[in-house]
Write a protein that holds these residues in place. Structure first.
Motif, PDB file in Angstrom:
ATOM      1  N   PHE A  55    -109.412  49.411 -32.439  1.00  0.00           N
ATOM      2  CA  PHE A  55    -110.415  50.348 -31.945  1.00  0.00           C
ATOM      3  C   PHE A  55    -111.810  49.945 -32.405  1.00  0.00           C
ATOM      4  O   PHE A  55    -112.769  50.013 -31.638  1.00  0.00           O
ATOM      5  CB  PHE A  55    -110.090  51.770 -32.405  1.00  0.00           C
ATOM      6  N   ALA A  56    -111.916  49.524 -33.655  1.00  0.00           N
ATOM      7  CA  ALA A  56    -113.216  49.079 -34.171  1.00  0.00           C
ATOM      8  C   ALA A  56    -113.710  47.858 -33.407  1.00  0.00           C
ATOM      9  O   ALA A  56    -114.898  47.737 -33.097  1.00  0.00           O
ATOM     10  CB  ALA A  56    -113.112  48.768 -35.658  1.00  0.00           C
ATOM     11  N   GLY A  57    -112.802  46.942 -33.067  1.00  0.00           N
ATOM     12  CA  GLY A  57    -113.180  45.765 -32.298  1.00  0.00           C
ATOM     13  C   GLY A  57    -113.685  46.124 -30.912  1.00  0.00           C
ATOM     14  O   GLY A  57    -114.701  45.594 -30.438  1.00  0.00           O
ATOM     15  N   VAL A  58    -112.995  47.034 -30.250  1.00  0.00           N
ATOM     16  CA  VAL A  58    -113.427  47.476 -28.920  1.00  0.00           C
ATOM     17  C   VAL A  58    -114.772  48.193 -29.008  1.00  0.00           C
ATOM     18  O   VAL A  58    -115.674  47.963 -28.188  1.00  0.00           O
ATOM     19  CB  VAL A  58    -112.346  48.384 -28.282  1.00  0.00           C
ATOM     20  N   LEU A  59    -114.934  49.050 -29.986  1.00  0.00           N
ATOM     21  CA  LEU A  59    -116.196  49.767 -30.160  1.00  0.00           C
ATOM     22  C   LEU A  59    -117.343  48.801 -30.441  1.00  0.00           C
ATOM     23  O   LEU A  59    -118.435  48.951 -29.888  1.00  0.00           O
ATOM     24  CB  LEU A  59    -116.062  50.779 -31.291  1.00  0.00           C
ATOM     25  N   TYR A  60    -117.111  47.803 -31.271  1.00  0.00           N
ATOM     26  CA  TYR A  60    -118.138  46.806 -31.569  1.00  0.00           C
ATOM     27  C   TYR A  60    -118.529  46.047 -30.303  1.00  0.00           C
ATOM     28  O   TYR A  60    -119.710  45.798 -30.051  1.00  0.00           O
ATOM     29  CB  TYR A  60    -117.639  45.841 -32.643  1.00  0.00           C
ATOM     30  N   ALA A  61    -117.518  45.679 -29.482  1.00  0.00           N
ATOM     31  CA  ALA A  61    -117.808  44.947 -28.247  1.00  0.00           C
ATOM     32  C   ALA A  61    -118.640  45.798 -27.288  1.00  0.00           C
ATOM     33  O   ALA A  61    -119.547  45.293 -26.622  1.00  0.00           O
ATOM     34  CB  ALA A  61    -116.505  44.524 -27.583  1.00  0.00           C
ATOM     35  N   VAL A  62    -118.345  47.072 -27.232  1.00  0.00           N
ATOM     36  CA  VAL A  62    -119.092  47.955 -26.331  1.00  0.00           C
ATOM     37  C   VAL A  62    -120.524  48.140 -26.825  1.00  0.00           C
ATOM     38  O   VAL A  62    -121.480  48.045 -26.055  1.00  0.00           O
ATOM     39  CB  VAL A  62    -118.377  49.324 -26.197  1.00  0.00           C
ATOM     40  N   VAL A  63    -120.686  48.396 -28.117  1.00  0.00           N
ATOM     41  CA  VAL A  63    -122.011  48.682 -28.657  1.00  0.00           C
ATOM     42  C   VAL A  63    -122.907  47.448 -28.630  1.00  0.00           C
ATOM     43  O   VAL A  63    -124.105  47.550 -28.402  1.00  0.00           O
ATOM     44  CB  VAL A  63    -121.889  49.252 -30.093  1.00  0.00           C
ATOM     45  N   THR A  64    -122.343  46.270 -28.851  1.00  0.00           N
ATOM     46  CA  THR A  64    -123.157  45.059 -28.852  1.00  0.00           C
ATOM     47  C   THR A  64    -123.288  44.460 -27.458  1.00  0.00           C
ATOM     48  O   THR A  64    -123.922  43.415 -27.296  1.00  0.00           O
ATOM     49  CB  THR A  64    -122.572  43.998 -29.796  1.00  0.00           C
ATOM     50  N   GLY A  65    -122.746  45.102 -26.449  1.00  0.00           N
ATOM     51  CA  GLY A  65    -122.879  44.622 -25.079  1.00  0.00           C
ATOM     52  C   GLY A  65    -124.318  44.704 -24.602  1.00  0.00           C
ATOM     53  O   GLY A  65    -125.143  45.452 -25.136  1.00  0.00           O
ATOM     54  N   ALA A  66    -124.619  43.934 -23.583  1.00  0.00           N
ATOM     55  CA  ALA A  66    -125.994  43.842 -23.087  1.00  0.00           C
ATOM     56  C   ALA A  66    -126.508  45.182 -22.560  1.00  0.00           C
ATOM     57  O   ALA A  66    -127.661  45.548 -22.807  1.00  0.00           O
ATOM     58  CB  ALA A  66    -126.073  42.787 -21.990  1.00  0.00           C
ATOM     59  N   SER A  67    -125.681  45.920 -21.841  1.00  0.00           N
ATOM     60  CA  SER A  67    -126.154  47.175 -21.244  1.00  0.00           C
ATOM     61  C   SER A  67    -126.508  48.213 -22.318  1.00  0.00           C
ATOM     62  O   SER A  67    -127.510  48.919 -22.202  1.00  0.00           O
ATOM     63  CB  SER A  67    -125.113  47.734 -20.288  1.00  0.00           C
ATOM     64  N   VAL A  68    -125.701  48.304 -23.347  1.00  0.00           N
ATOM     65  CA  VAL A  68    -125.978  49.273 -24.413  1.00  0.00           C
ATOM     66  C   VAL A  68    -127.217  48.851 -25.200  1.00  0.00           C
ATOM     67  O   VAL A  68    -128.086  49.675 -25.515  1.00  0.00           O
ATOM     68  CB  VAL A  68    -124.755  49.421 -25.344  1.00  0.00           C
ATOM     69  N   THR A  69    -127.315  47.577 -25.496  1.00  0.00           N
ATOM     70  CA  THR A  69    -128.481  47.078 -26.225  1.00  0.00           C
ATOM     71  C   THR A  69    -129.761  47.311 -25.430  1.00  0.00           C
ATOM     72  O   THR A  69    -130.774  47.761 -25.977  1.00  0.00           O
ATOM     73  CB  THR A  69    -128.312  45.579 -26.542  1.00  0.00           C
ATOM     74  N   ASP A  70    -129.724  46.998 -24.129  1.00  0.00           N
ATOM     75  CA  ASP A  70    -130.896  47.227 -23.281  1.00  0.00           C
ATOM     76  C   ASP A  70    -131.256  48.706 -23.212  1.00  0.00           C
ATOM     77  O   ASP A  70    -132.434  49.076 -23.268  1.00  0.00           O
ATOM     78  CB  ASP A  70    -130.648  46.678 -21.875  1.00  0.00           C
ATOM     79  N   GLY A  71    -130.250  49.552 -23.088  1.00  0.00           N
ATOM     80  CA  GLY A  71    -130.499  50.989 -23.019  1.00  0.00           C
ATOM     81  C   GLY A  71    -131.122  51.533 -24.292  1.00  0.00           C
ATOM     82  O   GLY A  71    -132.069  52.327 -24.252  1.00  0.00           O
TER      83      GLY A  71
END
Length: 85
Positions: A55-71
């Motif tokens: 779960f931590a790995g999936v959450l990290y991938a989502v948070v460090t994704g381009a769309s979240v970072t840009d937002g």
């Protein structure tokens, strides 16, 4: 008319009344049902740890994704441009 079961009497008005000693039997059954092991076993800890790491790995991938970072970047920039107040 009443219908008597092992633990209760159902009356004609739809009520349910416990017969003598039924509360003790019901409590004993609930205690037996919910009495379990004192804690998790080693295998359960291992599975829980693996699930938490996944779960931590999936959450990290989502948070460090381009769309979240840009937002988040655009949100912070707008907040700094508009000012507080």
């Amino acid at each position: 008319m009443t219908v008597r079961t092992e633990c209760a009497v159902r009356t004609t008005d739809g009520g349910l009344h416990l017969v003598a000693g039924a509360r003790r039997r019901v409590r004993r059954r609930w205690r037996a049902l919910f009495r379990g092991d004192g804690g998790m076993s080693t295998a359960e800890y291992a599975i829980g740890t693996i699930a938490a790491a996944a779960f931590a790995g999936v959450l990290y991938a989502v948070v460090t994704g381009a769309s979240v970072t840009d937002g988040l970047t655009s949100l912070i920039e707008r907040a700094l441009q508009d000012g507080v107040g």
